[in-house]
Structure formats: structure tokens, C-alpha cells
Design a protein around this motif. Sequence first.
Motif, short mmCIF file in Angstrom:
data_model
loop_
_atom_site.label_atom_id
_atom_site.label_comp_id
_atom_site.label_asym_id
_atom_site.label_seq_id
_atom_site.Cartn_x
_atom_site.Cartn_y
_atom_site.Cartn_z
N CYS A 177 -60.37 8.84 -37.95
CA CYS A 177 -59.24 8.10 -37.35
C CYS A 177 -58.11 7.90 -38.35
CB CYS A 177 -59.73 6.75 -36.82
SG CYS A 177 -60.76 6.89 -35.37
N SER A 205 -59.26 1.34 -39.02
CA SER A 205 -59.98 2.48 -39.61
C SER A 205 -60.57 2.11 -40.96
CB SER A 205 -59.04 3.68 -39.76
OG SER A 205 -58.59 4.14 -38.52
N GLY A 221 -66.31 8.15 -38.74
CA GLY A 221 -65.35 7.82 -37.69
C GLY A 221 -64.09 7.18 -38.25
N GLN A 276 -53.95 0.38 -36.35
CA GLN A 276 -54.98 1.41 -36.27
C GLN A 276 -55.47 1.81 -37.66
OE1 GLN A 276 -52.84 4.29 -33.98
NE2 GLN A 276 -53.43 3.36 -32.03
N ALA A 314 -56.31 11.17 -38.75
CA ALA A 314 -55.56 11.50 -37.54
C ALA A 314 -54.28 10.68 -37.46
CB ALA A 314 -56.42 11.27 -36.30
N ARG A 315 -54.32 9.44 -37.92
CA ARG A 315 -53.14 8.57 -37.85
C ARG A 315 -52.15 8.85 -38.98
NH1 ARG A 315 -53.62 8.00 -32.90
NH2 ARG A 315 -55.52 6.97 -32.28
#
Length: 78
Positions: A72, A9, A68, A5, A75-76
Motif C-alpha cells: 500500500c 500503511s 500489505g 493512507q 502504491a501510494r
Amino acid sequence: MKHLQVIFSLLFIMLGIVIITISKMIEEVIPKLGYAAFQSAAADSYTPSDYQVNLELNYWIGAICILGGVICLLARMN
């Protein structure tokens, strides 16, 4: 899975940067190509506004990709 992820990103951020960079280069080059075409055709008048390209959507898409990707990524990280 977390590393995948993060990689996606970062790729999304780089995609946004590439979109904006290519759009800016095209925006700068097209009027110069129009002037060269005007010179070779020996037409009546040349105005740079005739060769302006509206790339506003490309800038929005690039900005959304970067934003975006950053969201992301942040958030990760937590």
C-alpha cells in the motif's frame, strides 16, 4: 487523504513488526517458564518440547501485515 493512507500503511507495517516481535519473545520465554514450573513441582522429567508453542499463524499474520503495508505504501508513493 493521501497522507492518511501513508500513515495507515506505516501503522500496518509497525503492527506486523510488533506481532512478530511479541511472538518471538513468547516462543523464547515459555520453555523457560515450563522449566521453572518443573523445578517447583519436582516432577519426573522435563523436556523443552512439552512447552513449545506453535506460533506459526502469528508469524504469517505479521508477515502479511508487513507485506500489505509495504504494498500500500509503494502504491501510494507513485
